[in-house]
Design a protein around this motif. Structure first.
Motif, PDB file in Angstrom:
ATOM      1  N   LEU A   1      24.927 -39.512  -8.209  1.00 49.86           N
ATOM      2  CA  LEU A   1      26.385 -39.539  -8.101  1.00 49.86           C
ATOM      3  C   LEU A   1      27.004 -38.367  -8.844  1.00 49.86           C
ATOM      4  N   ASN A   2      26.458 -38.026  -9.994  1.00 48.94           N
ATOM      5  CA  ASN A   2      26.985 -36.920 -10.785  1.00 48.94           C
ATOM      6  C   ASN A   2      26.786 -35.585 -10.070  1.00 48.94           C
ATOM      7  N   LYS A   3      25.657 -35.413  -9.378  1.00 48.24           N
ATOM      8  CA  LYS A   3      25.411 -34.178  -8.643  1.00 48.24           C
ATOM      9  C   LYS A   3      26.350 -34.033  -7.462  1.00 48.24           C
ATOM     10  N   GLU A   4      26.760 -35.143  -6.862  1.00 43.00           N
ATOM     11  CA  GLU A   4      27.612 -35.111  -5.676  1.00 43.00           C
ATOM     12  C   GLU A   4      29.045 -35.539  -5.972  1.00 43.00           C
ATOM     13  N   ARG A   5      29.467 -35.336  -7.208  1.00 41.86           N
ATOM     14  CA  ARG A   5      30.799 -35.772  -7.610  1.00 41.86           C
ATOM     15  C   ARG A   5      31.899 -35.083  -6.805  1.00 41.86           C
ATOM     16  N   TYR A   6      31.698 -33.841  -6.432  1.00 36.31           N
ATOM     17  CA  TYR A   6      32.733 -33.108  -5.706  1.00 36.31           C
ATOM     18  C   TYR A   6      33.043 -33.740  -4.350  1.00 36.31           C
ATOM     19  N   LYS A   7      32.116 -34.478  -3.796  1.00 39.86           N
ATOM     20  CA  LYS A   7      32.351 -35.126  -2.501  1.00 39.86           C
ATOM     21  C   LYS A   7      33.320 -36.305  -2.618  1.00 39.86           C
ATOM     22  N   TYR A   8      33.374 -36.905  -3.794  1.00 39.03           N
ATOM     23  CA  TYR A   8      34.168 -38.112  -3.975  1.00 39.03           C
ATOM     24  C   TYR A   8      35.457 -37.875  -4.768  1.00 39.03           C
ATOM     25  N   PHE A   9      35.685 -36.645  -5.226  1.00 38.70           N
ATOM     26  CA  PHE A   9      36.858 -36.359  -6.046  1.00 38.70           C
ATOM     27  C   PHE A   9      38.091 -36.208  -5.159  1.00 38.70           C
ATOM     28  N   LYS A  10      39.208 -36.752  -5.627  1.00 40.49           N
ATOM     29  CA  LYS A  10      40.471 -36.615  -4.906  1.00 40.49           C
ATOM     30  C   LYS A  10      41.565 -36.348  -5.930  1.00 40.49           C
ATOM     31  N   TRP A  11      42.414 -35.353  -5.623  1.00 40.82           N
ATOM     32  CA  TRP A  11      43.534 -35.074  -6.517  1.00 40.82           C
ATOM     33  C   TRP A  11      44.583 -36.170  -6.388  1.00 40.82           C
ATOM     34  N   THR A  12      44.891 -36.773  -7.498  1.00 41.83           N
ATOM     35  CA  THR A  12      45.947 -37.770  -7.572  1.00 41.83           C
ATOM     36  C   THR A  12      46.879 -37.350  -8.709  1.00 41.83           C
ATOM     37  N   PRO A  13      48.033 -37.963  -8.842  1.00 39.75           N
ATOM     38  CA  PRO A  13      48.891 -37.614  -9.978  1.00 39.75           C
ATOM     39  C   PRO A  13      48.183 -37.813 -11.319  1.00 39.75           C
ATOM     40  N   ARG A  14      47.352 -38.813 -11.422  1.00 36.92           N
ATOM     41  CA  ARG A  14      46.647 -39.070 -12.680  1.00 36.92           C
ATOM     42  C   ARG A  14      45.638 -37.971 -12.983  1.00 36.92           C
ATOM     43  N   THR A  15      44.822 -37.571 -11.995  1.00 32.97           N
ATOM     44  CA  THR A  15      43.837 -36.522 -12.245  1.00 32.97           C
ATOM     45  C   THR A  15      44.505 -35.178 -12.489  1.00 32.97           C
ATOM     46  N   ALA A  16      45.636 -34.924 -11.822  1.00 35.44           N
ATOM     47  CA  ALA A  16      46.363 -33.677 -12.065  1.00 35.44           C
ATOM     48  C   ALA A  16      46.916 -33.659 -13.488  1.00 35.44           C
ATOM     49  N   TRP A  17      47.446 -34.772 -13.939  1.00 35.10           N
ATOM     50  CA  TRP A  17      47.998 -34.860 -15.297  1.00 35.10           C
ATOM     51  C   TRP A  17      46.897 -34.676 -16.340  1.00 35.10           C
ATOM     52  N   ILE A  18      45.771 -35.321 -16.157  1.00 31.97           N
ATOM     53  CA  ILE A  18      44.659 -35.187 -17.099  1.00 31.97           C
ATOM     54  C   ILE A  18      44.151 -33.750 -17.120  1.00 31.97           C
ATOM     55  N   SER A  19      44.038 -33.130 -15.957  1.00 29.01           N
ATOM     56  CA  SER A  19      43.584 -31.741 -15.885  1.00 29.01           C
ATOM     57  C   SER A  19      44.556 -30.818 -16.600  1.00 29.01           C
TER      58      SER A  19
END
Length: 74
Positions: free
Chosen positions: A20-38
């Motif tokens: 799962l860690n190797k393929e994390r980019y396949k499951y990542f989605k930008w949301t307001p929460r992930t944008a704020w954390i970034s």
């Protein structure tokens, strides 16, 4: 390198996590929460740390102090 059975037993849960860690980019989605954390980790935290370091640059000197001496230079 020898090819054959490994001397250690692999943990299936760890193997699943590793995959799962190797393929994390396949499951990542930008949301307001992930944008704020970034934003917080990429911009805000380094800015605050840099500001604090710039304001206290040269204020404290730990070298050659004796007991009772202050560490603050100004």
């Amino acid at each position: 390198m020898a090819h054959g059975p490994t001397p250690l037993r692999l943990d299936p849960a760890y193997e699943k996590y590793n995959q799962l860690n190797k393929e994390r980019y396949k499951y990542f989605k930008w949301t307001p929460r992930t944008a704020w954390i970034s934003f917080m980790y990429a911009v805000f935290v380094p800015s605050v740390v840099g500001y604090v370091f710039a304001k206290t640059d040269g204020k404290y000197d730990m070298r050659g102090k004796l007991r009772g001496d202050t560490i603050s230079e100004f």
